[in-house]
Design a protein around this motif. Structure first.
Motif, PDB file in Angstrom:
ATOM      1  N   THR A 113      35.150  46.152 -11.197  1.00  0.00           N
ATOM      2  CA  THR A 113      35.952  45.077 -11.790  1.00  0.00           C
ATOM      3  C   THR A 113      35.321  44.529 -13.071  1.00  0.00           C
ATOM      4  O   THR A 113      36.033  44.310 -14.064  1.00  0.00           O
ATOM      5  N   ASN A 117      37.264  44.538 -16.608  1.00  0.00           N
ATOM      6  CA  ASN A 117      37.476  43.284 -17.337  1.00  0.00           C
ATOM      7  C   ASN A 117      36.883  43.328 -18.739  1.00  0.00           C
ATOM      8  O   ASN A 117      37.430  42.726 -19.674  1.00  0.00           O
ATOM      9  N   LYS A 120      39.277  45.419 -20.901  1.00  0.00           N
ATOM     10  CA  LYS A 120      40.675  44.975 -20.879  1.00  0.00           C
ATOM     11  C   LYS A 120      41.157  44.416 -22.220  1.00  0.00           C
ATOM     12  O   LYS A 120      42.272  44.752 -22.653  1.00  0.00           O
ATOM     13  N   ALA A 145      44.184  46.396 -14.561  1.00  0.00           N
ATOM     14  CA  ALA A 145      43.947  46.016 -15.952  1.00  0.00           C
ATOM     15  C   ALA A 145      45.175  45.387 -16.601  1.00  0.00           C
ATOM     16  O   ALA A 145      45.064  44.417 -17.351  1.00  0.00           O
ATOM     17  N   ASN A 148      47.137  42.818 -13.419  1.00  0.00           N
ATOM     18  CA  ASN A 148      46.245  41.961 -12.627  1.00  0.00           C
ATOM     19  C   ASN A 148      46.476  42.130 -11.130  1.00  0.00           C
ATOM     20  O   ASN A 148      46.286  41.187 -10.357  1.00  0.00           O
TER      21      ASN A 148
END
Length: 215
Positions: A113, A117, A120, A145, A148
């Motif tokens: 994650t 992030n 992204k 991505a 969500n």
């Protein structure tokens, strides 16, 4: 369905080329120290259909383009089955732009994650610059991505349209999953993929995108 528009990155770029150049200069991203290549896109930047993959694999890392291994060949075949050319009608990118090195003898692992992030904002900036009308999300990482979404799996999300900022977004099975599940019987992943890509082609025609794609 309608979903909330993801927040925009703090920095914007005037063109895809300037963004790509900036990404290739990055040294502070979480996968930089692995020594893997920055793999950003292939296809036509003028296309109105975008496909977002998960992360590069060994072949993508070697060639510097997404979806060029066995999964990419299958993706091209899926697109061709509804008269879409991967280098003309489609822009292909990733949610994570470097290969996440595998463990326990595996060549690659699922991105974390924090890695998703970090990259992204760059994915969102690519979406802003390309301005696609249809986005296909291949698998859970790209769903996380862009939408969500972390609770519902791809089997529950695939084949559904989500609308955000004037774009039509559909999660689909990742081609690698289809390679692991070759059965074509009714209700199988490959049979469902055929349904989904036909719906994508229907939406593509409905939006008049065949006439708008430039070479």
């Amino acid at each position: 369905m309608t979903t909330n528009t993801p927040t925009q990155p703090q920095k914007t770029y005037p063109t895809v080329d300037t963004l790509v150049a900036a990404m290739h200069r990055m040294t502070d991203d979480p996968l930089h120290d692995t020594g893997s290549a920055m793999v950003i896109y292939r296809g036509n930047p003028a296309a109105k259909l975008m496909i977002v993959g998960e992360a590069p694999g060994p072949q993508e890392n070697k060639q510097g383009k997404p979806f060029v291994g066995p999964s990419g060949k299958l993706l091209d075949q899926i697109l061709a089955s509804v008269q879409l050319e991967s280098e003309k009608d489609v822009f292909v990118t990733n949610a994570v732009f470097r290969l996440p090195p595998g463990v326990d003898g595996k060549a690659v692992r699922k991105p974390t994650t924090p890695e998703i992030n970090f990259y992204k904002p760059y994915l969102l900036e690519i979406i802003r610059l390309i301005d696609p009308k249809i986005i296909l999300l291949t698998g859970a990482v790209s769903m996380q991505a862009v939408l969500n979404e972390t609770k519902l799996g791809i089997t529950k999300m695939r084949g559904q349209w989500f609308e955000a900022a004037g774009r039509w977004i559909m999660p689909i099975f990742h081609p690698a999953y289809l390679l692991r599940n070759p059965d074509k019987s009714p209700g199988s992943p490959k049979a469902l993929m055929w349904q989904d890509i036909q719906e994508v082609r229907r939406k593509y025609a409905e939006l008049g995108l065949a006439e708008s794609t430039k070479t």
